[in-house]
Write a protein that holds these residues in place. Structure first.
Motif, mmCIF file in Angstrom:
data_model
loop_
_atom_site.group_PDB
_atom_site.id
_atom_site.type_symbol
_atom_site.label_atom_id
_atom_site.label_comp_id
_atom_site.label_asym_id
_atom_site.label_seq_id
_atom_site.Cartn_x
_atom_site.Cartn_y
_atom_site.Cartn_z
ATOM 1 N N SER A 108 5.142 3.068 -7.327
ATOM 2 C CA SER A 108 4.649 3.105 -5.951
ATOM 3 C C SER A 108 4.880 1.787 -5.221
ATOM 4 O O SER A 108 4.844 1.742 -3.991
ATOM 5 N N ARG A 109 5.142 0.722 -5.988
ATOM 6 C CA ARG A 109 5.373 -0.595 -5.389
ATOM 7 C C ARG A 109 6.840 -0.845 -5.044
ATOM 8 O O ARG A 109 7.149 -1.791 -4.318
ATOM 9 N N LYS A 133 11.343 3.936 -2.428
ATOM 10 C CA LYS A 133 11.942 4.143 -1.115
ATOM 11 C C LYS A 133 12.055 5.662 -0.923
ATOM 12 O O LYS A 133 13.028 6.272 -1.388
ATOM 13 N N SER A 159 2.654 1.681 -2.215
ATOM 14 C CA SER A 159 2.713 2.721 -1.196
ATOM 15 C C SER A 159 1.799 3.861 -1.615
ATOM 16 O O SER A 159 1.664 4.166 -2.802
ATOM 17 N N ASP A 160 1.168 4.498 -0.663
ATOM 18 C CA ASP A 160 0.321 5.652 -0.989
ATOM 19 C C ASP A 160 1.021 6.950 -0.626
ATOM 20 O O ASP A 160 0.410 8.000 -0.503
ATOM 21 N N TYR A 161 2.355 6.886 -0.462
ATOM 22 C CA TYR A 161 3.084 8.067 -0.023
ATOM 23 C C TYR A 161 3.130 9.165 -1.081
ATOM 24 O O TYR A 161 3.069 10.340 -0.770
ATOM 25 N N ARG A 163 -6.989 9.336 -0.633
ATOM 26 C CA ARG A 163 -6.578 8.155 0.110
ATOM 27 C C ARG A 163 -6.896 8.360 1.598
ATOM 28 O O ARG A 163 -6.636 9.421 2.162
ATOM 29 N N SER A 217 -5.508 7.445 4.195
ATOM 30 C CA SER A 217 -4.381 7.721 5.090
ATOM 31 C C SER A 217 -4.075 9.211 5.213
ATOM 32 O O SER A 217 -3.378 9.631 6.135
#
Length: 591
Positions: free
Chosen positions: A130-131, A134, A237-239, A393, A395
């Motif tokens: 997650s870091r 892309k 990233s929390d995607y 999360r 978001s």
């Protein structure tokens, strides 16, 4: 010499490691706890660790041979040949610990995984990815995910070339293992020392561990450990998922688990009065997530309790899955009364549910393992799924709200299909509400009509061109997840039936209607079956459970269950993608 190792991270927040200051004491605690637990034969009394320093990273190696199993050749050969011979197979166990300036990692060999599994960070690989992810560029090869809502409790998906992470549906899924190809930019930035040619892309596998799918020598492994430290300091990233697993065992032990037990314990007061609108019950979904279909289609369920010799005995068998929860609670009260919370909790921890089909046990699991729920702790929602805890999360809260509202406002059932209001003070049970449509023109009441383990729907309605399969649930709460499961199973089975010439399932449903004396609209069995030649539409029908009969679509912020919103979004997506059209309808509680 090269290897292709998986790298794990030791969870320093583990309750047995929190007070350990130096690396050697952490390592010895991990290894000795395994020996104590299994009383391992030939385990050394002293743990000797080989130690090595390189570029600021401390390496510790632990290995030993254990007598693992007896070769099956001993049973195959005659005793005259095997006597005085040792057929025990030895297994080398190896753990390489790497203490970097930031983290403690390990690589394992043989069967040593069993030693470290209680102490690893089970989200390490996913968190690492997650870091550096892309979403627009990374190519997804395969993914195993866990469904927090919906019919698919677990899903393994494989993808053709050029399927990107950004295309992966986030709602309702928790990734567990991912295999992917990093973008060339990410590969060069973090793993250039592994590239055999310019712009070579790295294939990785992430889950509990982090693995680069390329054989490396020790020096290259050393560089990977250093790079993992660099990556760990990047913002995640929390995607990838709307959920984050809670790994703080102290928080789980002190707050989440007690809140769960409190909710179940408080349900003692409602035993036998489930349909009383004045008694608030613990909202949850009860299902074995290992195989939802086998759980739903079981003939009966054996409810078991622990015995003094640590075995199990059946204390009750039920045929309706909706009776399992109250039956287990009633047994706990029978044994320990209504005020002994501690023994109540111990009983629940030991209770098991086994599914029976055709007089054979199919699947089974602990009672608590079946519970999926959403609890509000410290003004934040937490989800319990398969005994693991997650939070949503921030978001994604607004995205979920928007998606649910879109479905509620866009995909509405025709107003003439469900016209009878639902006054809970007069009609308390869902089955009683459904029965109000019995005898009405163009309606069939199929509630409780179960054929071959399937309840097709609660109410069936047809007009000149469309057949509606209506599934009804009181309240817009976590039980919507159960409704989603029922609709998905029904849709799949119906699609299978309509795709063949064998319509025996529909024949059995018609015969059950006749046996129960329910209305058939004066249709013959062949005319009933011909109804299914029409366009098929499923209806997900629900009410407001609030004191005031508010419309969900106009007051969605008053309906706090995220599981209900998830279930609505996922059910709409699943049905439209794989089966039939789905529309929704809110049943009003009064005229």
């Amino acid at each position: 010499m090269t290897q292709n190792p998986k790298i794990y991270q030791i969870n320093r927040n583990h309750i047995d490691l929190k007070n350990k200051v130096d690396t050697e004491s952490i390592i010895k605690t991990i290894i000795s706890s395994y020996h104590k637990k299994l009383k391992l034969k030939n385990a050394p009394s002293e743990l000797n660790l080989n130690h090595f320093e390189k570029d600021g990273i401390s390496y510790y190696l632990y290995l030993f041979n254990t007598d693992e199993i007896i070769s099956d050749w001993q049973d195959f050969l005659p005793e005259e040949l095997t006597q005085n011979s040792d057929f025990t197979q030895q297994q080398l166990s190896l753990i390489l610990f790497a203490q970097t300036p930031i983290e403690l990692y390990c690589v394992i060999g043989g069967n040593a995984y069993r030693m470290v599994v209680p102490f690893i960070n089970h989200s390490f690989g996913l968190n690492t990815y997650s870091r550096i992810m892309k979403p627009e560029s990374d190519q997804l090869s395969s993914i195993k995910s866990r469904g927090i809502t919906g019919y698919r409790a677990g899903l393994s998906e494989q993808f053709r070339d050029n399927y990107r992470i950004i295309d992966f549906i986030k709602f309702g899924k928790i990734p567990k293992e991912i295999n992917l190809i990093l973008s060339s930019d990410t590969s060069s930035l973090h793993f250039s020392f592994l590239q055999g040619k310019p712009e070579e892309t790295m294939q990785i596998g992430v889950g509990k561990s982090f693995k680069i799918k390329k054989s490396v020598d020790f020096d290259e492994l050393h560089q990977i450990f250093s790079e993992l430290d660099v990556i760990s300091e990047l913002a995640p990233s929390d995607y990838l998922s709307s959920y984050k697993e809670i790994d703080d065992q102290k928080f789980i032990r002190d707050f989440l688990y007690p809140e769960l037990i409190t909710n179940i314990f408080n349900d003692i007061q409602g035993l036998g009065r489930r349909n009383n609108p004045n008694i608030r019950r613990f909202e949850h979904d009860f299902c074995n997530p290992n195989d939802i279909e086998q759980f739903y289609e079981a003939d009966s369920y054996d409810l078991k309790e622990k015995t003094e010799n640590k075995g199990y005995k059946t204390f009750k068998t039920v045929t309706n899955r909706r009776e399992i929860y109250d039956s287990v609670l009633a047994r706990a009260v029978e044994l320990y009364g209504e005020n002994d919370r501690f023994n109540f909790m111990v009983f629940l921890q030991g209770a098991r549910v086994t599914c029976i089909k055709n007089n054979k046990a199919t699947i089974g699991a602990s009672f608590l393992f079946h519970i999926t729920t959403e609890l509000n702790v410290r003004n934040r929602p937490y989800f319990l799924v398969d005994t693991k805890w997650y939070n949503l999360r921030n978001s994604f809260v607004q995205d979920l709200r928007t998606s649910a509202l879109h479905i509620l406002k866009t995909y509405k059932a025709p107003s003439e299909v469900l016209t009878i209001p639902w006054d809970k003070q007069i009609v308390s049970k869902e089955g009683d509400y459904n029965l109000q449509y019995n005898g009405h023109e163009n309606y069939f009441v199929l509630d409780t009509i179960i054929v071959d383990g399937l309840e097709l729907c609660d109410v069936l309605y047809y007009n000149d061109d469309t057949l509606y399969l209506i599934h009804v649930k009181y309240g817009f709460e976590s039980k919507m997840r159960e409704l989603h499961n029922q609709i998905n199973i029904s849709a799949r089975r119906l699609k299978d039936v309509l795709g063949t010439s064998d319509k025996s399932l529909l024949e059995k449903i018609y015969n059950k209607l006749v046996e129960k004396g329910l209305g058939t609209n004066s249709l013959t069995i062949s005319e009933f079956i011909k109804l299914f030649d029409r366009r098929i539409v499923f209806i997900l029908a629900f009410t407001s459970h609030l004191k005031d009969d508010l419309l969900v679509e106009d007051n969605i912020d008053r309906f706090t269950s995220n599981i209900a919103k998830f279930s609505l979004v996922q059910c709409s997506s699943d049905l439209r993608a794989d089966y039939f059209d789905l529309v929704v309808h809110q049943i009003r509680r009064s005229n």
